[in-house]
Design an enzyme around this catalytic site. Structure first.
Site, PDB file in Angstrom:
ATOM      1  N   ILE A  21      43.989  49.068  30.009  1.00 44.25           N
ATOM      2  CA  ILE A  21      44.714  48.131  30.873  1.00 44.25           C
ATOM      3  C   ILE A  21      44.771  46.737  30.263  1.00 44.25           C
ATOM      4  CG2 ILE A  21      44.763  47.015  33.125  1.00 44.25           C
ATOM      5  CD1 ILE A  21      43.412  49.442  34.292  1.00 44.25           C
ATOM      6  N   GLY A  22      43.629  46.245  29.793  1.00 45.79           N
ATOM      7  CA  GLY A  22      43.597  44.890  29.256  1.00 45.79           C
ATOM      8  C   GLY A  22      42.340  44.624  28.462  1.00 45.79           C
ATOM      9  N   GLY A  24      39.756  41.252  26.883  1.00 46.31           N
ATOM     10  CA  GLY A  24      39.390  39.847  27.014  1.00 46.31           C
ATOM     11  C   GLY A  24      38.117  39.561  26.241  1.00 46.31           C
ATOM     12  N   GLY A  25      37.619  38.329  26.416  1.00 45.30           N
ATOM     13  CA  GLY A  25      36.432  37.924  25.684  1.00 45.30           C
ATOM     14  C   GLY A  25      35.181  38.685  26.066  1.00 45.30           C
ATOM     15  N   LYS A  43      35.283  48.791  33.165  1.00 44.12           N
ATOM     16  CA  LYS A  43      35.205  47.658  32.255  1.00 44.12           C
ATOM     17  C   LYS A  43      34.097  47.903  31.245  1.00 44.12           C
ATOM     18  CE  LYS A  43      35.281  42.638  32.046  1.00 44.12           C
ATOM     19  NZ  LYS A  43      35.339  41.379  32.822  1.00 44.12           N
ATOM     20  N   ASP A 132      35.692  31.012  37.024  1.00 45.28           N
ATOM     21  CA  ASP A 132      36.733  31.400  36.072  1.00 45.28           C
ATOM     22  C   ASP A 132      38.017  31.777  36.803  1.00 45.28           C
ATOM     23  OD1 ASP A 132      37.853  31.818  33.587  1.00 45.28           O
ATOM     24  OD2 ASP A 132      37.135  33.877  33.401  1.00 45.28           O
TER      25      ASP A 132
END
Length: 508
Positions: A21-22, A24-25, A43, A132
């Site tokens: 899906i995605g 990131g850091g 995740k 965030d």
């Protein structure tokens, strides 16, 4: 976008990955299905694992319709950590904003912001600050907003300056006080204000070529409110106030302001007598005083930022010297430390002074003059100069033999007692002659003022008539650079005086 795992892989027992899906850091997110058929988001944590797990653990048992649910935290056979979350069948708010480059419709803005405020308020009620907030962490599913990505969440009452403070948030949505290591729910309110600005205009209020440039704008620049609908300008202005004490006290209060902005007044039932409302009085020019803790935090941030700003100003000077040599390095080092000492002295001495009122002007000048003379002594000390009584003092304090030490250093430019006296007078009179506290006052007329810089240069040139040492020009340049640095690193918040509105008749 290359993912670690592909469709059909089962890195975590009981779940089959369908697609990525995605990224990131902090890791990668996958759409997966459990053996029982439940759709979830997995995740895979790769960076800053301890920070991520800490934030997730705080929100593991939270249940709210505007928060992405976290089901569990698991470890696979390889020792890797996974977070099992609710799978959102929708899109991030960032995609919605991209489809409206000139701003989202106001009805959609109000609905989205109301959901965002509800979710963040739930976190705050449980003593948690998100840290965030940004459109890519906010999702729209079947008309409902859900706030997710709790990797940086932390208890509000936790210690304010830990090793992870530097990782807080994304620069476009970062509150000014984060630079000094202070954060609480007010940084979420600031970030929500940035998101509101972005939803209304299609752009963030502060942009730049580098992260440092954007951070500096958050610290010093005023957002361009002319892009906003007129009714939302005071709302966004308050949410983006540099001083956290001047923002909304809660997400609920901010949400109410967004909901009522631009809405027509509620009409009273027929037959209700009109009531006269007096003109709106202007806001007081004297804003609520900042707490000592807030001022000390701001002072610490200014002191820490000063070396970076001064180094940035000295760098072009060094670049002009191709074959700089040892003498050139000593000269640039001398310029840097003189400027830094002057800047630090001004910041520390004037932080708790106001530029308004002249009653204390003479005493303030005396304090600055004394501190300026101390800076001159410090500059001499760095060059190897010691006063005549230095040897006797070492005997008194340390005992034993008298330590040798030159009365006047052999360093070029410090060869006579007249040079020493001239340096002390130059620094003392230079600081005492200028009203430096007008440059550091948070409510000065402009963020950066040219006239004080010119005044520092003028007085520096004038004092050169009395001190003609070879290094006098270096000190003159140090005064000018200090006048620039103290303004750049000092907080600024303009005073806005609203226009008096005429009297009007309304039915209530």
């Amino acid at each position: 976008m290359r993912f670690t795992w592909k469709t059909g892989d089962r890195p975590l027992e009981g779940y089959t990955i369908k697609r990525g899906i995605g990224q990131g850091g902090f890791g990668e997110v996958y759409y997966a299905v459990s053996d029982g058929g439940k759709e979830v988001a997995l995740k895979f944590l790769r960076g800053n694992i301890e920070v991520e797990l800490r934030g997730v653990s705080l929100c593991l048992n939270l249940k709210h319709p505007n928060l992405v649910s976290i089901y569990d935290v698991r470890t696979d056979s390889q020792g890797d950590h996974w977070v099992i979350m609710e799978y959102i069948v929708g899109e991030p708010l960032s995609a919605v904003i991209q489809r409206h480059p000139t701003g989202m419709p106001l009805d959609l803005v109000r609905r989205c912001f109301a959901g965002l405020a509800e979710g963040v308020a739930c976190l705050h009620e449980h003593g948690i600050v998100h840290r965030d907030l940004k459109p890519s962490n906010i999702f729209l599913e079947n008309g409902r907003i859900k706030v997710g990505d709790y990797g940086l969440s932390k208890f509000i009452n936790a210690s304010h300056g830990d090793a992870q403070t530097q990782s807080v948030g994304t620069v476009y949505y970062m509150a000014p006080e984060i630079s000094s290591g202070n954060y609480n729910k007010q940084i979420d309110i600031y970030a929500a204000g940035v998101i509101l600005y972005e939803m209304l205009t299609g752009h963030v209020p502060f942009d730049g070529e580098t992260a440092f440039e954007i951070l500096m704008k958050h610290l010093t620049a005023v957002p361009d409110l002319s892009r906003l609908p007129a009714d939302f300008r005071p709302v966004v202005a308050r949410a983006l106030a540099k001083n956290p004490a001047h923002r909304y006290a809660s997400m609920a209060e901010l949400a109410r302001a967004v909901e009522t902005a631009g809405q027509p007044a509620t009409m009273a039932p027929a037959g209700t007598a009109p009531r006269y409302l007096p003109p709106t009085e202007p806001l007081p020019m004297v804003l609520p005083p900042l707490s000592t803790a807030t001022q000390l935090g701001e002072l610490a941030g200014s002191l820490a930022l000063a070396p970076l700003v001064i180094a940035a100003m000295c760098a072009p000077v060094a670049a002009l010297k191709r074959d700089i040599g040892q003498a050139g390095l000593l000269w640039i080092g001398d310029l840097f430390f003189q400027t830094l000492a002057l800047t630090w002295v001004v910041l520390a001495a004037t932080k708790f002074w106001s530029s308004r009122g002249k009653v204390q002007s003479l005493s303030r000048r005396g304090v600055l003059a004394a501190l300026g003379a101390a800076v001159g002594l410090g500059a001499l000390w760095l060059k190897g100069w010691t006063p005549p009584w230095w040897g006797d003092l070492t005997v008194l304090v340390l005992g034993g033999e008298r330590l040798p030490g030159p009365t006047i250093s052999a360093w070029p430019g410090v060869t006579t007692s007249e040079d020493v006296i001239g340096r002390l007078c130059y620094f003392g009179l230079g600081l005492g002659a200028i009203r430096w506290w007008t440059m550091t006052d948070r409510h000065r007329s402009h963020r950066f003022m040219v006239m004080p810089v010119m005044a520092a240069g003028f007085w520096g040139l004038l004092l050169l008539l009395f001190w003609r040492a070879d290094e006098a020009m270096t000190s003159l340049l140090a005064f000018v650079l200090s006048a620039v640095a103290v303004q750049v690193v000092s907080p600024w918040e303009p005073l806005v005086v609203p226009v008096r509105r005429p009297a009007r008749i309304r039915c209530v």
